[in-house]
Motif scaffolding. Structure first.
Motif, mmCIF file in Angstrom:
data_model
loop_
_atom_site.group_PDB
_atom_site.id
_atom_site.type_symbol
_atom_site.label_atom_id
_atom_site.label_comp_id
_atom_site.label_asym_id
_atom_site.label_seq_id
_atom_site.Cartn_x
_atom_site.Cartn_y
_atom_site.Cartn_z
ATOM 1 N N TYR A 305 0.831 -1.194 0.000
ATOM 2 C CA TYR A 305 0.000 0.000 0.000
ATOM 3 C C TYR A 305 0.874 1.256 0.000
ATOM 4 O O TYR A 305 1.867 1.345 0.733
ATOM 5 C CB TYR A 305 -0.922 0.026 1.220
ATOM 6 N N GLU A 306 0.455 2.209 -0.807
ATOM 7 C CA GLU A 306 1.116 3.497 -0.834
ATOM 8 C C GLU A 306 0.338 4.485 0.043
ATOM 9 O O GLU A 306 -0.866 4.367 0.195
ATOM 10 C CB GLU A 306 1.186 4.024 -2.276
ATOM 11 N N ARG A 307 1.044 5.469 0.532
ATOM 12 C CA ARG A 307 0.400 6.504 1.353
ATOM 13 C C ARG A 307 0.822 7.859 0.827
ATOM 14 O O ARG A 307 2.017 8.123 0.650
ATOM 15 C CB ARG A 307 0.785 6.369 2.823
ATOM 16 N N ASP A 308 -0.163 8.685 0.586
ATOM 17 C CA ASP A 308 0.093 10.001 0.013
ATOM 18 C C ASP A 308 -0.653 11.040 0.843
ATOM 19 O O ASP A 308 -1.865 10.921 1.065
ATOM 20 C CB ASP A 308 -0.374 10.044 -1.449
ATOM 21 N N VAL A 309 0.052 12.067 1.299
ATOM 22 C CA VAL A 309 -0.523 13.158 2.087
ATOM 23 C C VAL A 309 -0.364 14.441 1.293
ATOM 24 O O VAL A 309 0.764 14.802 0.914
ATOM 25 C CB VAL A 309 0.130 13.286 3.466
ATOM 26 N N THR A 310 -1.486 15.137 1.082
ATOM 27 C CA THR A 310 -1.475 16.397 0.331
ATOM 28 C C THR A 310 -2.194 17.458 1.149
ATOM 29 O O THR A 310 -3.328 17.250 1.583
ATOM 30 C CB THR A 310 -2.168 16.237 -1.029
ATOM 31 N N THR A 311 -1.541 18.578 1.376
ATOM 32 C CA THR A 311 -2.115 19.701 2.122
ATOM 33 C C THR A 311 -1.884 20.970 1.333
ATOM 34 O O THR A 311 -0.779 21.205 0.827
ATOM 35 C CB THR A 311 -1.483 19.825 3.515
ATOM 36 N N GLY A 312 -2.932 21.791 1.234
ATOM 37 C CA GLY A 312 -2.794 23.029 0.489
ATOM 38 C C GLY A 312 -3.896 24.012 0.799
ATOM 39 O O GLY A 312 -4.871 23.699 1.503
ATOM 40 N N VAL A 313 -3.758 25.202 0.288
ATOM 41 C CA VAL A 313 -4.736 26.275 0.433
ATOM 42 C C VAL A 313 -5.395 26.485 -0.919
ATOM 43 O O VAL A 313 -4.707 26.654 -1.935
ATOM 44 C CB VAL A 313 -4.084 27.574 0.931
ATOM 45 N N THR A 314 -6.727 26.490 -0.895
ATOM 46 C CA THR A 314 -7.492 26.659 -2.128
ATOM 47 C C THR A 314 -8.147 28.035 -2.128
ATOM 48 O O THR A 314 -8.824 28.410 -1.170
ATOM 49 C CB THR A 314 -8.568 25.575 -2.254
#
Length: 510
Positions: A305-314
């Motif tokens: 399993y891969e794990r991807d974390v994405t955080t940003g301002v929209t």
């Protein structure tokens, strides 16, 4: 309708057989008792309270726009691919391929600034709730007014039936006397026929009075929830009436629920106008996504399993909507104009209600004085005509006419007293004072704000909600208006008091 309720309502019919038996319950009933029961059990009032509690939830729903959202999505797939061997370039390649995969995604989103959209929605919800509270006051006043009118109607019709019954008894004795005098030749058959006609007319009027009393009893049962028994005289409402009509106008303009509800409706439409204008402003939100997969769903192969974390301002900036936003703004402007103009309409309606009620009150009080004098004079005249008939100075028709004038005067006096009391209640209602807290303060009062206070911090509330609300409200262009509750008139003591007991005359000394 249940059989028990149908039976209670049918019991309100005052039939001919029940009219003669006027047995009363052991305890007399007061107007305060009737209002207290209607205040606690009237279905119209209970329904309006439930509707107000439902309206309170719109405040929580509006504030949810400042709160974060957390969504979880998962996907699992299985595929089976079958290829003919003749189509394969490498015959050693398998013709059947199958597999499975899975993916899970957790998304967190927190609005930072909505351009005032949420602030406008919250302000509109607050104004709607304040308007709903005024509508609840208006319904409460209407229910209490119906109870007062039904109570006064029953007492009026009971007294009218008593007068009609007494009239029938008097005319029966008059007919017996006419028959006796006809037998001895003192009067003619015409006099006997006149007595018979008046008796038949009185009996028909008595039957109509019984039917009217039955209708009033049914109205009472519908408003209060039980049938009337022995009703005490109406207590005074003078403690709620102002000394002058000018003061009545002033109080009505401040506290009439119909006018105040329209004022809150205008504040709600003004907030929705701010929300329509906020559609032109950008929005800022923080979003974070945690993704697992895609990978085979085999539980024994967890390391794949891969794990991807994405955080940003929209930042979302509306640029062109085909004129939709401008149309909505123009629509909101006109709706606010309509609500603002309707305030003046409601103010005139309220002043009209006060004027009509006050004039009816003055006229009814004058009628009470006039009919009282009329009853006194008619009673003296009827007694004098009867005595003059005995010495041959008056005819039978003169006696019958005098009795008819006396009964009409008594009925007019009863109606005038009822009209005066209902008119006083109408003025008090138009002023916004016909409420349970003024009339029956000893009964536990329903607090519409109690349920709302419980919703201030509920499931979903977050500590950073208030700072975001302040940012969203103050940075809006122009700032979003926030409605405020209007002052409430303090309760006016002492409430409905039983009428003073009539003094008992001292026995004459011997």
């Amino acid at each position: 309708m249940s059989k028990s309720l149908r039976g209670r309502l049918l019991a309100a019919i005052f039939s001919l057989g029940a009219a003669g038996a006027t047995a009363a319950p052991a305890a007399a009933e007061t107007l305060a008792d009737a209002i207290a029961m209607a205040y606690e059990t009237n279905p119209v009032l209970q329904s309006q309270r439930a509707a107000q509690r439902a309206l309170d939830e719109s405040f929580v729903q509006a504030r949810s726009g400042w709160r974060p959202t957390l969504n979880l999505s998962a996907q699992a797939a299985w595929n089976d691919n079958r290829t003919p061997r003749a189509a394969l370039a490498n015959p050693a390649f398998p013709t059947i391929q199958d597999g499975n995969s899975g993916q899970a995604r957790l998304t967190f989103s927190q609005p930072i600034w909505t351009g005032g959209r949420v602030a406008a929605t919250v302000s509109a919800a607050q104004a709607d709730i304040l308007q709903g509270r005024e509508n609840l006051r208006r319904v409460e006043s209407q229910v209490i007014g119906q109870v007062i009118q039904a109570y006064a109607d029953v007492r009026r019709d009971q007294e009218a039936l008593r007068i009609r019954q007494e009239n029938v008894s008097v005319l029966q004795r008059q007919l017996e006397e006419s028959n006796a005098r006809f037998e001895v030749g003192e009067i003619t058959r015409t006099d006997v026929a006149q007595s018979q006609a008046r008796l038949a007319n009185a009996q028909a009027a008595m039957q109509n009075a019984e039917a009217q009393l039955g209708n009033s009893r049914a109205n009472y049962a519908a408003a209060v929830g039980r049938n009337p028994g022995t009703l005490e005289p109406e207590p005074s409402l003078a403690f709620l009436l102002p000394p002058t009509v000018d003061e009545a106008f002033s109080v009505a303009e401040q506290f009439n629920p119909l006018l105040r509800a329209q004022q809150f409706a205008e504040q709600a439409s003004r907030a929705r106008l701010a929300g329509a204008r906020a559609e032109r402003l950008p929005q800022v939100a923080v979003q974070s996504t945690l993704t697992f997969g895609p990978a085979p769903t085999d539980p024994f192969e967890r390391g794949l399993y891969e794990r991807d974390v994405t955080t940003g301002v929209t930042v979302s900036v509306p640029l062109f909507s085909g004129g939709l936003t401008s149309s909505r703004i123009r629509q909101a402007v006109e709706r606010n104009n309509a609500d603002r103009i309707t305030i003046e309409t409601q103010r005139r309606t309220v002043l009209q209600q006060v004027t009509q009620g006050w004039n009816q009150l003055i006229a009814s009080r004058a009628n009470i004085t006039s009919t009282g004098e009329q009853v006194r004079a008619a009673r003296i005249a009827a007694e004098g005509v009867r005595q003059e008939q005995q010495v041959g100075l008056r005819t039978t028709i003169d006696v019958l006419n005098a009795e008819q004038e006396l009964r009409n005067a008594e009925l007019s006096q009863v109606s005038a007293r009822r009209d005066e009391y209902v008119a006083a209640a109408s003025v008090i209602s138009a002023m916004g004072r016909l409420e349970g807290r003024n009339l029956v303060p000893t009964v536990p009062q329903y607090d519409a704000t109690k349920h709302f206070r419980k919703l201030r911090i509920t499931w979903g509330w977050v500590p950073w909600e208030e700072p975001i609300a302040i940012i969203d409200r103050t940075l809006a262009l122009p700032p979003t208006p926030q409605p405020k509750a209007k002052p409430v008139e303090p309760a006016i003591p002492p409430g409905l008091q039983p009428p003073p007991a009539q003094p008992v005359a001292a026995p004459a000394s011997r």
